[in-house]
Design an enzyme around this catalytic site. Structure first.
Site, PDB file in Angstrom:
ATOM      1  N   VAL A 176      23.859 -12.463  25.537  1.00 23.48           N
ATOM      2  CA  VAL A 176      22.924 -13.545  25.878  1.00 23.48           C
ATOM      3  C   VAL A 176      21.833 -13.068  26.846  1.00 23.48           C
ATOM      4  O   VAL A 176      20.684 -13.516  26.757  1.00 23.48           O
ATOM      5  CB  VAL A 176      23.703 -14.703  26.541  1.00 23.48           C
ATOM      6  CG1 VAL A 176      22.765 -15.809  27.013  1.00 23.48           C
ATOM      7  CG2 VAL A 176      24.722 -15.281  25.577  1.00 23.48           C
ATOM      8  N   TYR A 177      22.162 -12.169  27.760  1.00 22.72           N
ATOM      9  CA  TYR A 177      21.204 -11.745  28.782  1.00 22.72           C
ATOM     10  C   TYR A 177      20.187 -10.714  28.278  1.00 22.72           C
ATOM     11  O   TYR A 177      19.256 -10.363  29.009  1.00 22.72           O
ATOM     12  CB  TYR A 177      21.941 -11.221  30.027  1.00 22.72           C
ATOM     13  CG  TYR A 177      22.501 -12.328  30.926  1.00 22.72           C
ATOM     14  CD1 TYR A 177      22.342 -13.676  30.624  1.00 22.72           C
ATOM     15  CD2 TYR A 177      23.171 -12.004  32.102  1.00 22.72           C
ATOM     16  CE1 TYR A 177      22.846 -14.676  31.440  1.00 22.72           C
ATOM     17  CE2 TYR A 177      23.678 -13.001  32.943  1.00 22.72           C
ATOM     18  CZ  TYR A 177      23.507 -14.337  32.607  1.00 22.72           C
ATOM     19  OH  TYR A 177      24.002 -15.317  33.434  1.00 22.72           O
TER      20      TYR A 177
ATOM     21  N   ASP B 297      32.661 -14.090  28.379  1.00 23.19           N
ATOM     22  CA  ASP B 297      33.076 -15.017  29.445  1.00 23.19           C
ATOM     23  C   ASP B 297      33.904 -16.163  28.850  1.00 23.19           C
ATOM     24  O   ASP B 297      35.008 -16.481  29.331  1.00 23.19           O
ATOM     25  CB  ASP B 297      31.812 -15.550  30.139  1.00 23.19           C
ATOM     26  CG  ASP B 297      32.079 -16.240  31.462  1.00 23.19           C
ATOM     27  OD1 ASP B 297      33.225 -16.232  31.930  1.00 23.19           O
ATOM     28  OD2 ASP B 297      31.109 -16.791  32.017  1.00 23.19           O
TER      29      ASP B 297
ATOM     30  N   ASN C 210      28.405 -15.497  34.838  1.00 22.67           N
ATOM     31  CA  ASN C 210      27.134 -15.989  35.401  1.00 22.67           C
ATOM     32  C   ASN C 210      27.332 -16.217  36.899  1.00 22.67           C
ATOM     33  O   ASN C 210      28.455 -16.215  37.390  1.00 22.67           O
ATOM     34  CB  ASN C 210      26.671 -17.270  34.683  1.00 22.67           C
ATOM     35  CG  ASN C 210      27.714 -18.365  34.747  1.00 22.67           C
ATOM     36  OD1 ASN C 210      28.058 -18.847  35.825  1.00 22.67           O
ATOM     37  ND2 ASN C 210      28.268 -18.744  33.600  1.00 22.67           N
TER      38      ASN C 210
HETATM   39  N1  AR6 Z   1      35.528  -8.847  23.908  1.00 20.01           N
HETATM   40  C1  AR6 Z   1      34.666  -7.840  24.184  1.00 20.01           C
HETATM   41  N2  AR6 Z   1      33.321  -7.973  24.139  1.00 20.01           N
HETATM   42  C2  AR6 Z   1      32.824  -9.178  23.789  1.00 20.01           C
HETATM   43  C3  AR6 Z   1      33.648 -10.295  23.484  1.00 20.01           C
HETATM   44  C4  AR6 Z   1      35.059 -10.086  23.556  1.00 20.01           C
HETATM   45  N3  AR6 Z   1      35.918 -11.071  23.270  1.00 20.01           N
HETATM   46  N4  AR6 Z   1      32.850 -11.344  23.182  1.00 20.01           N
HETATM   47  C5  AR6 Z   1      31.575 -10.923  23.279  1.00 20.01           C
HETATM   48  N5  AR6 Z   1      31.547  -9.604  23.636  1.00 20.01           N
HETATM   49  P1  AR6 Z   1      27.683 -11.718  26.624  1.00 20.01           P
HETATM   50  P2  AR6 Z   1      25.877 -11.213  28.913  1.00 20.01           P
HETATM   51  C6  AR6 Z   1      30.398  -8.716  23.883  1.00 20.01           C
HETATM   52  O1  AR6 Z   1      26.658 -12.580  25.974  1.00 20.01           O
HETATM   53  O2  AR6 Z   1      24.814 -10.705  28.013  1.00 20.01           O
HETATM   54  C7  AR6 Z   1      27.896 -16.078  29.214  1.00 20.01           C
HETATM   55  O3  AR6 Z   1      27.581 -17.355  28.777  1.00 20.01           O
HETATM   56  C8  AR6 Z   1      29.071  -9.071  23.269  1.00 20.01           C
HETATM   57  O4  AR6 Z   1      29.030  -8.669  21.907  1.00 20.01           O
HETATM   58  O5  AR6 Z   1      29.092 -12.176  26.630  1.00 20.01           O
HETATM   59  O6  AR6 Z   1      26.187 -10.458  30.168  1.00 20.01           O
HETATM   60  C9  AR6 Z   1      28.033 -15.970  30.714  1.00 20.01           C
HETATM   61  O7  AR6 Z   1      28.563 -17.153  31.277  1.00 20.01           O
HETATM   62  C10 AR6 Z   1      28.127  -8.236  24.131  1.00 20.01           C
HETATM   63  O8  AR6 Z   1      28.108  -6.887  23.661  1.00 20.01           O
HETATM   64  O9  AR6 Z   1      27.303 -11.423  28.182  1.00 20.01           O
HETATM   65  C11 AR6 Z   1      26.633 -15.718  31.166  1.00 20.01           C
HETATM   66  O10 AR6 Z   1      25.908 -16.924  31.295  1.00 20.01           O
HETATM   67  C12 AR6 Z   1      28.792  -8.244  25.492  1.00 20.01           C
HETATM   68  O11 AR6 Z   1      30.130  -8.739  25.270  1.00 20.01           O
HETATM   69  C13 AR6 Z   1      26.042 -14.892  30.038  1.00 20.01           C
HETATM   70  O12 AR6 Z   1      26.812 -15.213  28.879  1.00 20.01           O
HETATM   71  C14 AR6 Z   1      28.112  -9.097  26.528  1.00 20.01           C
HETATM   72  O13 AR6 Z   1      27.584 -10.288  25.925  1.00 20.01           O
HETATM   73  C15 AR6 Z   1      26.171 -13.407  30.290  1.00 20.01           C
HETATM   74  O14 AR6 Z   1      25.461 -12.698  29.299  1.00 20.01           O
END
Ligand code: AR6
Length: 162
Positions: free
Chosen positions: A118-119, A32, A22
């Protein structure tokens, strides 16, 4: 080469992993949260020194307790329907991260599916944008890993790569 895997990105032995952060670089859930847990508290301290990161841009820190030497933190756009420049911002995340990696002599790099958790970015459209950029940068790296966290995401990327 571009390789698609289904894995926890924190386990990958690559020079750099990319974090879907973020703009405050304050840590959070999803990938993250996993990266901060695996890297240990020195990562949050390093992020705190950087003063944030605008959407579509990227910053770099060490990887601390991770197998990866570097973490590149990029801030994806929040999906609000596609009329707010989301596509250009998402493309910029991938391209800026690649440029920053190259400036640090990174040869192997792994990306999560930025903004698709989340986004809320639609997964297929996000995957097309990611591959457009990563195909351009492919010759400059030894290996680019697209690290999916579900079978469905892995199948999506594999179908687009064929
Ligand atoms: N390894 C690989 N991919 C993953 C893992 C992991 N350990 N965990 C989740 N994913 P997201 P965004 C995938 O929500 O949408 C945070 O709170 C998940 O399944 O992590 O960019 C930050 O601080 C999805 O396909 O990121 C920001 O506030 C992908 O990673 C916000 O979330 C991205 O999901 C960013 O949201």
């Amino acid at each position: 080469m571009i390789q698609v895997v289904r894995e926890d990105i924190t386990r990958l032995h690559v020079d750099a992993i990319v974090n879907a952060a973020n703009s405050r670089l304050s840590g959070g859930g999803g990938v993250d949260g996993a990266i901060h847990r695996a890297a240990g508290p020195r990562l949050a301290a390093a992020c705190g020194q950087l003063g944030g990161c605008p959407t579509g841009q990227a910053v770099i820190t060490g990887g601390f307790d991770l197998p990866a030497r570097w973490v590149i933190h990029t801030v994806g756009p929040v999906w609000t329907g596609g009329q707010a420049g989301e596509a250009d911002l998402l493309a910029s995340c991938y391209c800026t991260s690649c440029q920053l990696a190259l400036a640090h002599d990174v040869r192997t790099i792994a990306f999560p599916a930025i903004s698709t958790g989340v986004y809320g970015y639609p997964k297929a459209e996000a995957a097309r944008i990611a591959l457009n950029c990563l195909r351009d940068y492919q010759p400059k790296f030894e290996r680019i890993v697209i690290c999916c966290f579900s079978d469905a995401d892995r199948d999506l990327y594999e179908s687009l790569l064929d």
